[in-house]
Design a protein around this motif. Structure first.
Motif, PDB file in Angstrom:
ATOM      1  N   ASP A  16     -15.898  10.586  53.926  1.00 34.98           N
ATOM      2  CA  ASP A  16     -15.200   9.647  54.804  1.00 34.98           C
ATOM      3  C   ASP A  16     -14.386  10.412  55.851  1.00 34.98           C
ATOM      4  O   ASP A  16     -14.247   9.963  56.991  1.00 34.98           O
ATOM      5  CB  ASP A  16     -14.258   8.749  53.993  1.00 34.98           C
ATOM      6  CG  ASP A  16     -14.997   7.886  52.993  1.00 34.98           C
ATOM      7  OD1 ASP A  16     -15.673   8.448  52.112  1.00 34.98           O
ATOM      8  OD2 ASP A  16     -14.897   6.653  53.092  1.00 34.98           O
ATOM      9  N   CYS A  17     -13.869  11.548  55.471  1.00 34.52           N
ATOM     10  CA  CYS A  17     -13.044  12.384  56.349  1.00 34.52           C
ATOM     11  C   CYS A  17     -13.809  12.863  57.578  1.00 34.52           C
ATOM     12  O   CYS A  17     -13.247  12.985  58.670  1.00 34.52           O
ATOM     13  CB  CYS A  17     -12.532  13.587  55.566  1.00 34.52           C
ATOM     14  SG  CYS A  17     -13.847  14.497  54.707  1.00 34.52           S
ATOM     15  N   ASP A  24     -14.618  17.551  64.989  1.00 38.31           N
ATOM     16  CA  ASP A  24     -15.801  17.909  64.202  1.00 38.31           C
ATOM     17  C   ASP A  24     -15.670  19.282  63.537  1.00 38.31           C
ATOM     18  O   ASP A  24     -16.539  20.145  63.674  1.00 38.31           O
ATOM     19  CB  ASP A  24     -17.060  17.861  65.081  1.00 38.31           C
ATOM     20  CG  ASP A  24     -17.343  16.476  65.618  1.00 38.31           C
ATOM     21  OD1 ASP A  24     -16.949  15.495  64.969  1.00 38.31           O
ATOM     22  OD2 ASP A  24     -17.952  16.371  66.701  1.00 38.31           O
ATOM     23  N   CYS A  25     -14.611  19.466  62.784  1.00 38.59           N
ATOM     24  CA  CYS A  25     -14.363  20.776  62.166  1.00 38.59           C
ATOM     25  C   CYS A  25     -14.741  20.843  60.688  1.00 38.59           C
ATOM     26  O   CYS A  25     -14.348  21.773  59.986  1.00 38.59           O
ATOM     27  CB  CYS A  25     -12.918  21.205  62.375  1.00 38.59           C
ATOM     28  SG  CYS A  25     -11.689  20.197  61.539  1.00 38.59           S
ATOM     29  N   PHE A  26     -15.545  19.879  60.210  1.00 39.68           N
ATOM     30  CA  PHE A  26     -15.994  19.890  58.817  1.00 39.68           C
ATOM     31  C   PHE A  26     -17.351  20.576  58.694  1.00 39.68           C
ATOM     32  O   PHE A  26     -18.220  20.424  59.554  1.00 39.68           O
ATOM     33  CB  PHE A  26     -16.104  18.462  58.265  1.00 39.68           C
ATOM     34  CG  PHE A  26     -14.782  17.901  57.844  1.00 39.68           C
ATOM     35  CD1 PHE A  26     -14.323  18.059  56.547  1.00 39.68           C
ATOM     36  CD2 PHE A  26     -13.983  17.238  58.761  1.00 39.68           C
ATOM     37  CE1 PHE A  26     -13.092  17.551  56.163  1.00 39.68           C
ATOM     38  CE2 PHE A  26     -12.757  16.723  58.381  1.00 39.68           C
ATOM     39  CZ  PHE A  26     -12.307  16.882  57.087  1.00 39.68           C
ATOM     40  N   TYR A  27     -17.500  21.300  57.600  1.00 39.21           N
ATOM     41  CA  TYR A  27     -18.746  22.006  57.304  1.00 39.21           C
ATOM     42  C   TYR A  27     -19.139  21.646  55.883  1.00 39.21           C
ATOM     43  O   TYR A  27     -18.282  21.466  55.014  1.00 39.21           O
ATOM     44  CB  TYR A  27     -18.549  23.513  57.480  1.00 39.21           C
ATOM     45  CG  TYR A  27     -18.372  23.844  58.947  1.00 39.21           C
ATOM     46  CD1 TYR A  27     -19.444  24.261  59.710  1.00 39.21           C
ATOM     47  CD2 TYR A  27     -17.146  23.654  59.570  1.00 39.21           C
ATOM     48  CE1 TYR A  27     -19.298  24.515  61.075  1.00 39.21           C
ATOM     49  CE2 TYR A  27     -16.995  23.898  60.926  1.00 39.21           C
ATOM     50  CZ  TYR A  27     -18.072  24.325  61.669  1.00 39.21           C
ATOM     51  OH  TYR A  27     -17.933  24.543  63.010  1.00 39.21           O
ATOM     52  N   ALA A  28     -20.448  21.517  55.656  1.00 41.61           N
ATOM     53  CA  ALA A  28     -20.912  20.972  54.385  1.00 41.61           C
ATOM     54  C   ALA A  28     -21.700  21.963  53.555  1.00 41.61           C
ATOM     55  O   ALA A  28     -22.622  22.617  54.041  1.00 41.61           O
ATOM     56  CB  ALA A  28     -21.776  19.740  54.650  1.00 41.61           C
ATOM     57  N   GLY A  29     -21.341  21.997  52.288  1.00 39.32           N
ATOM     58  CA  GLY A  29     -22.098  22.737  51.299  1.00 39.32           C
ATOM     59  C   GLY A  29     -22.844  21.758  50.422  1.00 39.32           C
ATOM     60  O   GLY A  29     -22.783  20.543  50.617  1.00 39.32           O
ATOM     61  N   PRO A  48      -5.638  10.948  54.897  1.00 39.62           N
ATOM     62  CA  PRO A  48      -5.614   9.635  54.246  1.00 39.62           C
ATOM     63  C   PRO A  48      -6.991   9.009  54.063  1.00 39.62           C
ATOM     64  O   PRO A  48      -7.140   8.062  53.285  1.00 39.62           O
ATOM     65  CB  PRO A  48      -4.754   8.785  55.188  1.00 39.62           C
ATOM     66  CG  PRO A  48      -4.849   9.455  56.505  1.00 39.62           C
ATOM     67  CD  PRO A  48      -5.015  10.913  56.215  1.00 39.62           C
ATOM     68  N   GLU A  49      -8.008   9.536  54.721  1.00 39.97           N
ATOM     69  CA  GLU A  49      -9.359   8.994  54.603  1.00 39.97           C
ATOM     70  C   GLU A  49     -10.102   9.493  53.376  1.00 39.97           C
ATOM     71  O   GLU A  49     -11.133   8.950  53.004  1.00 39.97           O
ATOM     72  CB  GLU A  49     -10.183   9.328  55.847  1.00 39.97           C
ATOM     73  CG  GLU A  49      -9.698   8.660  57.105  1.00 39.97           C
ATOM     74  CD  GLU A  49      -9.698   7.147  57.014  1.00 39.97           C
ATOM     75  OE1 GLU A  49     -10.693   6.571  56.523  1.00 39.97           O
ATOM     76  OE2 GLU A  49      -8.710   6.529  57.430  1.00 39.97           O
ATOM     77  N   CYS A  50      -9.600  10.532  52.740  1.00 39.06           N
ATOM     78  CA  CYS A  50     -10.290  11.151  51.606  1.00 39.06           C
ATOM     79  C   CYS A  50     -10.054  10.344  50.322  1.00 39.06           C
ATOM     80  O   CYS A  50      -8.945  10.341  49.789  1.00 39.06           O
ATOM     81  CB  CYS A  50      -9.806  12.584  51.414  1.00 39.06           C
ATOM     82  SG  CYS A  50     -10.556  13.422  50.005  1.00 39.06           S
ATOM     83  N   PRO A  51     -11.102   9.668  49.805  1.00 37.60           N
ATOM     84  CA  PRO A  51     -10.940   8.895  48.566  1.00 37.60           C
ATOM     85  C   PRO A  51     -10.583   9.760  47.362  1.00 37.60           C
ATOM     86  O   PRO A  51      -9.988   9.275  46.410  1.00 37.60           O
ATOM     87  CB  PRO A  51     -12.310   8.240  48.357  1.00 37.60           C
ATOM     88  CG  PRO A  51     -12.980   8.297  49.667  1.00 37.60           C
ATOM     89  CD  PRO A  51     -12.436   9.524  50.361  1.00 37.60           C
ATOM     90  N   ALA A  52     -10.922  11.034  47.423  1.00 36.49           N
ATOM     91  CA  ALA A  52     -10.637  11.944  46.311  1.00 36.49           C
ATOM     92  C   ALA A  52      -9.258  12.591  46.427  1.00 36.49           C
ATOM     93  O   ALA A  52      -8.845  13.336  45.545  1.00 36.49           O
ATOM     94  CB  ALA A  52     -11.707  13.028  46.238  1.00 36.49           C
ATOM     95  N   GLU A  53      -8.561  12.317  47.534  1.00 41.23           N
ATOM     96  CA  GLU A  53      -7.252  12.924  47.788  1.00 41.23           C
ATOM     97  C   GLU A  53      -7.325  14.439  47.621  1.00 41.23           C
ATOM     98  O   GLU A  53      -6.505  15.055  46.941  1.00 41.23           O
ATOM     99  CB  GLU A  53      -6.187  12.304  46.892  1.00 41.23           C
ATOM    100  CG  GLU A  53      -6.013  10.814  47.144  1.00 41.23           C
ATOM    101  CD  GLU A  53      -4.965  10.150  46.262  1.00 41.23           C
ATOM    102  OE1 GLU A  53      -4.352  10.823  45.406  1.00 41.23           O
ATOM    103  OE2 GLU A  53      -4.771   8.941  46.445  1.00 41.23           O
ATOM    104  N   ALA A  54      -8.324  15.040  48.281  1.00 38.65           N
ATOM    105  CA  ALA A  54      -8.581  16.474  48.149  1.00 38.65           C
ATOM    106  C   ALA A  54      -8.214  17.274  49.398  1.00 38.65           C
ATOM    107  O   ALA A  54      -8.485  18.464  49.455  1.00 38.65           O
ATOM    108  CB  ALA A  54     -10.062  16.694  47.835  1.00 38.65           C
TER     109      ALA A  54
END
Length: 110
Positions: A16-17, A24-29, A48-54
């Motif tokens: 969601d983040c 666009d600074c997210f990178y995915a593993g 606040p968008e992270c459902p996992a609060e991570a």
């Protein structure tokens, strides 16, 4: 200053983040997301968008062990700008402790 993705994202990877990040600074593993500290503008909209609060600011003690991991992996993983399918068992993994050893260093495959 930057924001940091931490342990609870492992095997949850809700993404969601990613949708709200203006730079666009997210990178995915394979089973985790990271934020590039070089690209993050410290706006905080992802937290606040992270459902996992991570996600935490790098000044938060909960991010200390993850700052270097985010910096390292953001240099080799693919950039992600849209939310993709959340793992089917994400809710089962959300909130489980001691997931650091489960972190896959493999890049995300679309």
């Amino acid at each position: 200053m930057a924001y940091v993705v931490t342990e609870n994202c492992i095997r949850c990877k809700y993404m969601d983040c990613v949708e709200v990040c203006p730079v666009d600074c997210f990178y995915a593993g394979e089973n985790f997301l990271v934020i590039s500290p070089e690209e993050c503008i410290d706006c905080g909209v992802c937290e606040p968008e992270c459902p996992a609060e991570a996600i935490f600011p790098d000044s938060d003690d909960r991010s200390t062990d993850w700052i270097e991991i985010n910096a390292e992996l953001s240099k080799s993983w693919p950039n992600i700008t849209r939310k993709e399918n959340t793992p089917s068992d994400a809710d089962e993994w959300n909130g489980k402790p001691d997931k650091k050893d489960m972190l896959s260093r493999e890049p995300h495959k679309s």
